[in-house]
Design an enzyme around this catalytic site. Structure first.
Site, PDB file in Angstrom:
ATOM      1  N   LYS A 229      56.396   1.273  68.740  1.00 22.68           N
ATOM      2  CA  LYS A 229      55.511   1.724  67.665  1.00 22.68           C
ATOM      3  C   LYS A 229      56.388   2.022  66.455  1.00 22.68           C
ATOM      4  O   LYS A 229      57.497   2.565  66.612  1.00 22.68           O
ATOM      5  CB  LYS A 229      54.766   2.986  68.124  1.00 22.68           C
ATOM      6  CG  LYS A 229      53.771   3.539  67.099  1.00 22.68           C
ATOM      7  CD  LYS A 229      53.021   4.752  67.642  1.00 22.68           C
ATOM      8  CE  LYS A 229      52.014   5.291  66.642  1.00 22.68           C
ATOM      9  NZ  LYS A 229      51.244   6.446  67.163  1.00 22.68           N
TER      10      LYS A 229
ATOM     11  N   SER B  53      46.245   9.527  70.459  1.00 25.95           N
ATOM     12  CA  SER B  53      46.680   8.229  69.926  1.00 25.95           C
ATOM     13  C   SER B  53      47.315   7.262  70.914  1.00 25.95           C
ATOM     14  O   SER B  53      47.562   6.115  70.555  1.00 25.95           O
ATOM     15  CB  SER B  53      47.648   8.442  68.775  1.00 25.95           C
ATOM     16  OG  SER B  53      46.932   8.706  67.612  1.00 25.95           O
TER      17      SER B  53
ATOM     18  N   SER C 170      46.102   6.300  66.849  1.00 27.80           N
ATOM     19  CA  SER C 170      46.897   5.613  65.861  1.00 27.80           C
ATOM     20  C   SER C 170      47.792   4.508  66.431  1.00 27.80           C
ATOM     21  O   SER C 170      48.286   3.677  65.681  1.00 27.80           O
ATOM     22  CB  SER C 170      47.782   6.629  65.134  1.00 27.80           C
ATOM     23  OG  SER C 170      48.722   7.204  66.025  1.00 27.80           O
TER      24      SER C 170
HETATM   25  N1  GLN Z   1      43.008  10.663  65.907  1.00 24.97           N
HETATM   26  C1  GLN Z   1      43.736  11.894  65.851  1.00 24.97           C
HETATM   27  C2  GLN Z   1      44.116  12.186  64.417  1.00 24.97           C
HETATM   28  O1  GLN Z   1      43.724  11.457  63.578  1.00 24.97           O
HETATM   29  C3  GLN Z   1      44.945  11.844  66.723  1.00 24.97           C
HETATM   30  C4  GLN Z   1      46.036  11.028  66.147  1.00 24.97           C
HETATM   31  C5  GLN Z   1      47.249  11.007  67.026  1.00 24.97           C
HETATM   32  O2  GLN Z   1      47.194  11.309  68.211  1.00 24.97           O
HETATM   33  N2  GLN Z   1      48.376  10.683  66.428  1.00 24.97           N
HETATM   34  O3  GLN Z   1      44.785  13.116  64.126  1.00 24.97           O
END
Ligand code: GLN
Length: 481
Positions: free
Chosen positions: A76, A175, A151
């Site tokens: 990532k 995410s 994400s």
């Molecule tokens: N969707 C969540 C956010 O927008 C979690 C994102 C994540 O785990 N990095 O914060």
């Protein structure tokens, strides 16, 4: 070869039926031919990958290989990679080339794995749909115009599309698990502190955790074997022995106690999603597990607490992007204040700005007690819910996400609807416990995930539970066309 798991590729390399250079070329070809449809990679490091593959083949020939020597994978784009640009999905870091490796990156390098590139992601890991990336949205291989989740949507889409057998990912509020669910792959968020965060670009430091994504639970175990462990460079990394996560995969599940949190099976859950999860739980019963209802009484407060704590920490972490030290700098600043404000106005996207504003507000004098401190108290109650539940059961099961992959644009204009994507995943990060998402069926041709949550440091048990499920189901082997 592109359909094979990491374990199978590792065996093929071991037996000499294929070389790392051949494998690397095949996966690079697939990325070149197929990724135009998905946009799952931000950077592909072709030359470096082939050089690493040649070195890996030599290492195998010399007889000092690890299971990962010569196996292709991807990172990532939140993990710093020495000499390879690391963008975190942002214009702010569009041209940032780190002078050092994250500990996770260094560990894969040491193991001899071959990194083919950096996967797309929501900007600074903020999002649930991969629509906030400066490098454009990622498309879910299971449905044109569908989001892959976020994400870590680039990692999930790349693994689902067989562009790569495995990819690293991170999880601050879901995410890893939510994109794994939406793309039909297997993902693990370890216990907070199990995997070093050194060199992993920070979003919300008390919640961020690096983890694994691959098609099988066994491959997640192979990844965690490389990633887990103490790191003196991360003060929150826990100094505690690491088991061989592959060693216990085959243990029978007889007697496993499963808890179904009643708050996660409320009226809001669609009947179709509930059915998929209950069917999966039935498979576990056939494997000898017992099931009972449990309660996480503060579960409904998780999203509210998270959306104070995470933006608060993000506003502090992102203050380093000021146009002075590194990253984007605006053209011709008039003075220092102009440099700061225009750099940040031009370098950050809308979702990131929204979080910085919310976080700065929640931390400001006069509001700190009402918001941040209150949210921390709620967080403690949520943690206690999990501690209590794990006195009664070994694992908890729930859906990973409220619905399968939604259509691009459907939720991006309404942040609160987007935030609700994580109703089942966020409490886990607030408590710091580990959790997985495992492919568990389809709704209208789109994959759904089963979330399995464990007590602190029970990754081996989660992987074992997921692996046993994958011996009697084939959801994880279904291929998008
Ligand atoms: N969707 C969540 C956010 O927008 C979690 C994102 C994540 O785990 N990095 O914060």
């Amino acid at each position: 070869m592109h359909n094979k798991s990491v374990a199978e590729l590792s065996r093929a390399l071991e037996q000499g039926t294929v070389s790392s250079v051949e494998l690397t070329r095949q996966f690079l070809d697939r990325i070149r031919c197929e990724d135009g449809k998905y946009n799952s990679f931000i950077t592909v490091t072709e030359d470096q990958a082939l050089a690493d593959a040649r070195a890996a083949d030599e290492q195998r020939a010399n007889g000092n290989a690890t299971p990962w020597t010569g196996v292709p994978f991807a990172h990532k784009d939140i993990f710093c990679t020495r000499g390879v640009r690391t963008t975190c999905g942002s214009k702010m870091l569009e041209n940032f080339v780190p002078p050092y490796d994250a500990t996770v990156t260094a560990n894969f390098r040491k193991a001899g794995a071959v990194c083919l590139g950096k996967t797309n992601m929501d900007e600074f890991a903020m999002g649930s749909s991969n629509e906030s990336s400066y490098f454009g949205p990622v498309t879910n291989p299971w449905g044109a115009k569908r989001v892959p989740g976020g994400s870590s949507g680039g990692s999930a889409a790349a693994v689902a599309a067989r562009l790569i057998p495995a990819a690293t990912a991170t999880d601050t509020g879901g995410s890893i698990r939510q994109p794994a669910a939406l793309c039909g792959v297997t993902g693990l968020k370890p216990t907070y502190g199990r995997v070093s965060r050194y060199g992993m670009i920070a979003f919300a430091s008390s919640l961020d955790q690096g983890g694994t994504m691959a098609r099988t639970a066994e491959d997640n175990a192979l990844m965690l074997n490389v990633m887990a462990g103490f790191d003196p460079k991360d003060s929150t990394c826990v100094d505690r022995g690491i088991p061989d996560y592959t060693a216990t995969l085959d243990e029978p599940l007889k007697g496993l106690k499963i808890g179904l949190p009643k708050e996660y099976f409320s009226e809001q859950l669609s009947p179709a999603m509930e059915q998929q999860v209950r069917d999966a739980v039935k498979e576990y019963e056939k494997l000898g597990a017992t099931v009972k209802e449990v309660s996480l009484p503060h579960a409904n407060l998780a999203i509210a607490a998270y959306y104070v704590i995470a933006p608060a920490e993000a506003s502090a972490n992102l203050s380093r992007f000021d146009g002075v030290r590194y990253g984007y700098r605006c053209e011709d600043p008039k003075d220092l204040m102009d440099l700061y404000t225009r750099t940040r106005a031009e370098g950050f996207g809308n979702e990131v700005k929204r979080r910085i504003l919310v976080g700065t507000y929640a931390l400001s004098a006069g509001y700190f007690d009402a918001y941040y401190l209150k949210a921390q108290k709620v967080r403690r109650l949520i943690q206690q819910d999990f501690i209590n539940a794990f006195r009664e059961v070994d694992v908890l099961m729930s859906p990973t996400s409220p619905s399968p992959a939604f259509v691009q644009g459907e939720k991006s204009t309404d942040p609160v609807t987007m935030y609700l994507e994580d109703v089942f995943t966020i409490a886990v990060n607030l408590a710091g416990v580990p959790a997985m998402s495992v492919p568990a069926g389809f709704i209208d041709g789109l994959p759904v995930g089963l979330q399995i949550i464990g007590d602190y440091f029970s990754e081996a048990r989660l992987l074992n539970a997921a692996h046993q499920f994958q011996q009697v189901t084939d959801w994880h082997q279904r291929e998008p066309n």
